[in-house]
Write a protein that holds these residues in place. Sequence first.
Motif, PDB file in Angstrom:
ATOM      1  N   PHE A 134       0.853  -1.200   0.000  1.00  0.00           N
ATOM      2  CA  PHE A 134       0.000   0.000   0.000  1.00  0.00           C
ATOM      3  C   PHE A 134       0.882   1.241   0.000  1.00  0.00           C
ATOM      4  CE2 PHE A 134      -0.228   2.459   3.999  1.00  0.00           C
ATOM      5  CZ  PHE A 134       0.493   1.666   4.878  1.00  0.00           C
ATOM      6  N   ARG A 136       0.979   5.515   0.965  1.00  0.00           N
ATOM      7  CA  ARG A 136       0.379   6.724   1.535  1.00  0.00           C
ATOM      8  C   ARG A 136       1.420   7.822   1.449  1.00  0.00           C
ATOM      9  NH1 ARG A 136      -1.865  10.856   2.265  1.00  0.00           N
ATOM     10  NH2 ARG A 136      -2.759  11.622   4.211  1.00  0.00           N
ATOM     11  N   HIS A 138       1.923  12.013   1.649  1.00  0.00           N
ATOM     12  CA  HIS A 138       1.299  13.293   1.990  1.00  0.00           C
ATOM     13  C   HIS A 138       1.644  14.366   0.962  1.00  0.00           C
ATOM     14  CE1 HIS A 138       0.027  12.366   6.292  1.00  0.00           C
ATOM     15  NE2 HIS A 138       0.583  11.263   5.847  1.00  0.00           N
ATOM     16  N   ASP A 238      10.901  14.622   1.814  1.00  0.00           N
ATOM     17  CA  ASP A 238       9.901  15.044   0.826  1.00  0.00           C
ATOM     18  C   ASP A 238       9.219  16.330   1.288  1.00  0.00           C
ATOM     19  OD1 ASP A 238       8.867  13.522   2.944  1.00  0.00           O
ATOM     20  OD2 ASP A 238       7.008  13.125   1.856  1.00  0.00           O
ATOM     21  N   GLN A 271       8.047   3.414  -1.184  1.00  0.00           N
ATOM     22  CA  GLN A 271       8.197   3.067   0.235  1.00  0.00           C
ATOM     23  C   GLN A 271       9.334   3.840   0.906  1.00  0.00           C
ATOM     24  OE1 GLN A 271       6.451   0.439  -1.663  1.00  0.00           O
ATOM     25  NE2 GLN A 271       5.012   1.473  -0.330  1.00  0.00           N
ATOM     26  N   ARG A 276      14.217   4.530   5.070  1.00  0.00           N
ATOM     27  CA  ARG A 276      13.014   4.837   5.854  1.00  0.00           C
ATOM     28  C   ARG A 276      13.173   4.307   7.262  1.00  0.00           C
ATOM     29  NH1 ARG A 276       7.470   2.207   4.132  1.00  0.00           N
ATOM     30  NH2 ARG A 276       6.776   4.018   5.285  1.00  0.00           N
ATOM     31  N   LYS A 289       9.527   8.110   5.710  1.00  0.00           N
ATOM     32  CA  LYS A 289      10.191   7.729   4.458  1.00  0.00           C
ATOM     33  C   LYS A 289      11.167   8.820   4.060  1.00  0.00           C
ATOM     34  CE  LYS A 289       6.015   7.090   2.377  1.00  0.00           C
ATOM     35  NZ  LYS A 289       4.999   6.558   1.424  1.00  0.00           N
TER      36      LYS A 289
HETATM   37  N1  LIG Z   1       8.448  11.270   4.352  1.00  0.00           N
HETATM   38  C1  LIG Z   1       7.241  10.747   4.482  1.00  0.00           C
HETATM   39  N2  LIG Z   1       7.098   9.675   5.292  1.00  0.00           N
HETATM   40  C2  LIG Z   1       5.895   9.108   5.457  1.00  0.00           C
HETATM   41  C3  LIG Z   1       4.752   9.616   4.804  1.00  0.00           C
HETATM   42  C4  LIG Z   1       4.928  10.726   3.930  1.00  0.00           C
HETATM   43  O1  LIG Z   1       3.986  11.224   3.303  1.00  0.00           O
HETATM   44  N3  LIG Z   1       6.194  11.258   3.806  1.00  0.00           N
HETATM   45  N4  LIG Z   1       3.517   9.026   5.027  1.00  0.00           N
HETATM   46  C5  LIG Z   1       3.374   8.293   6.269  1.00  0.00           C
HETATM   47  C6  LIG Z   1       2.157   7.551   6.401  1.00  0.00           C
HETATM   48  S1  LIG Z   1       0.782   8.395   6.921  1.00  0.00           S
HETATM   49  C7  LIG Z   1       2.111   6.199   6.237  1.00  0.00           C
HETATM   50  S2  LIG Z   1       0.700   5.317   6.547  1.00  0.00           S
HETATM   51  C8  LIG Z   1       3.288   5.451   5.754  1.00  0.00           C
HETATM   52  C9  LIG Z   1       2.957   4.748   4.455  1.00  0.00           C
HETATM   53  O2  LIG Z   1       4.036   3.996   4.027  1.00  0.00           O
HETATM   54  P1  LIG Z   1       4.017   3.302   2.593  1.00  0.00           P
HETATM   55  O3  LIG Z   1       3.650   4.361   1.574  1.00  0.00           O
HETATM   56  O4  LIG Z   1       5.352   2.715   2.407  1.00  0.00           O
HETATM   57  O5  LIG Z   1       2.940   2.243   2.643  1.00  0.00           O
HETATM   58  O6  LIG Z   1       4.417   6.262   5.559  1.00  0.00           O
HETATM   59  C10 LIG Z   1       4.555   7.341   6.471  1.00  0.00           C
HETATM   60  N5  LIG Z   1       5.806   8.020   6.247  1.00  0.00           N
END
Ligand SMILES: Nc1nc2c(c(=O)[nH]1)N[C@H]1C(S)=C(S)[C@@H](COP(=O)(O)O)O[C@H]1N2
Length: 453
Positions: A134, A136, A138, A238, A271, A276, A289
């Motif tokens: 999955f 996600r 932002h 990011d 990912q 990460r 990440k």
């Molecule tokens: N740098 C960064 N880390 C992040 C995010 C992001 O948007 N930017 N999203 C977070 C959220 S809300 C989730 S649920 C997970 C999603 O990880 P995935 O995309 O590897 O599944 O990463 C997290 N780490």
Amino acid sequence: MQDQSVSGRVIKAPENFLDKGGIQTVLSEAKQGRRSFIRNAFAAAAAGAGSAMALAQGNPIPTEGGDPNIINLPAHSTGLGQGVATEGYGMPSKFESNVQRRPSPGLTQTTQASVSFAPLQSLFGMVTPSGLHFERHHQGWWDIDPSKHRLMINGLVKSAKVFTMDEIMRLPAVSRFHFIECGANTGMEWGNVAVPTVQYTHGMISCSEFTGVPLITLLELAGADLKKGKFVLAEGADGSSMTRTIPMDLIKSGEVFIAYGQNGEMLRPEQGYPLRLVVPGVQGVSWVKYLRRIEVGDMPYAAKDEAVHYIDLMPGGLHRQYTSIQECKSVVTTPSGGQVLLDKGFYQITGLAWSGRGKIKHVDVSVDGGRNWRRARLAHEAMSKALTRFNMEWIWDGKPAIIQSRATDDTGYVQPNYTQLRAQRGTRSIYHNNAIQSWLVQENGEVKNVQVS
Ligand SMILES: Nc1nc2c(c(=O)[nH]1)N[C@H]1C(S)=C(S)[C@@H](COP(=O)(O)O)O[C@H]1N2
Ligand SMILES: [Mo]
């Protein structure tokens, strides 16, 4: 509409259910073709052998004409197959092209979708293939040049340090299987029954083998003050300015690590390539990440994604913050919403269970909406803070049935039903919904998402 072919005795969930035409095709095919075929097969099976036996014995050999799939030699039995790969990355069979991550039609559609859900209904075992993990984001994802990526360790340290990827990859590494679940997974179900398939109710979870360096190693290299330093701030590179507070106790336990590897290869860009944070048992948002900085501090940071978002509204006008652990939870992935059972008889019920506090101890399955429970079989040894696959045999009598699973972890915590969850948490949350999921198998074999208290 992609391939919707019948697979075994359960029709795959229509993966893109917005395409109503496609679903109708599947249903009518099921009713006309396979249904009578399977009925004949069952009729021909030895009486008294039972449905499970009939399934194990396969279909009776046709007496007239024969099965063209056996009689007519296909090209693959007579011709020369394709040569080995001389370049490129291996891909799944074209017959599996309908197995994809998809954005939920239950969420507001923006020009750039920010969540894509894993197709849980099509997966086996405990590992999520990297191309189906999955997502996600932002603020969108990036493919960052690892030779230019840097990780800074600063704050309450003897000397602030900057690491290149090469320097990080020289350090002693660990490889561990862990699930990552977005805190908002199953969020739409707080209100009502919002989405039809398990991909959209529970698909913001994935499980991988991650490889990387314990964060404590890097803190020690920078000479972090582990007495005054009670928390760290993790920051991504990011544009989302993703910063999260991680308690030092979790880091000292050695569980938190910075990962560059995922399922035997480098992380996928989606990912967080090339680096990460892995925070086992904790909600996805803390798994920062594109990790570029770790600051050691003596207080929680109250970052925007802690002070404004990722807060749970509680009954009585209260709210709670920093609720990061993903409590024990499970879901049946087959039969699940959108799938169709072709006829009564034997089925394997299968699903996934997990706990952010440790190992799954056992999973119970009900086929009558929670009145009676039977212990499921774990398909492998349960690992701490990882997905655990469970299976249970079931003979469907053709009557409506409500299928549920209830997981218990090794702390003794039992997954709640909706009445129990709402009694504690109220009805106004988005995050941390770990309630028991119910799937209604209707008389015509179609499976629906329903809520049972
Ligand atoms: N740098 C960064 N880390 C992040 C995010 C992001 O948007 N930017 N999203 C977070 C959220 S809300 C989730 S649920 C997970 C999603 O990880 P995935 O995309 O590897 O599944 O990463 C997290 N780490
Ligand atoms: Mo998330």
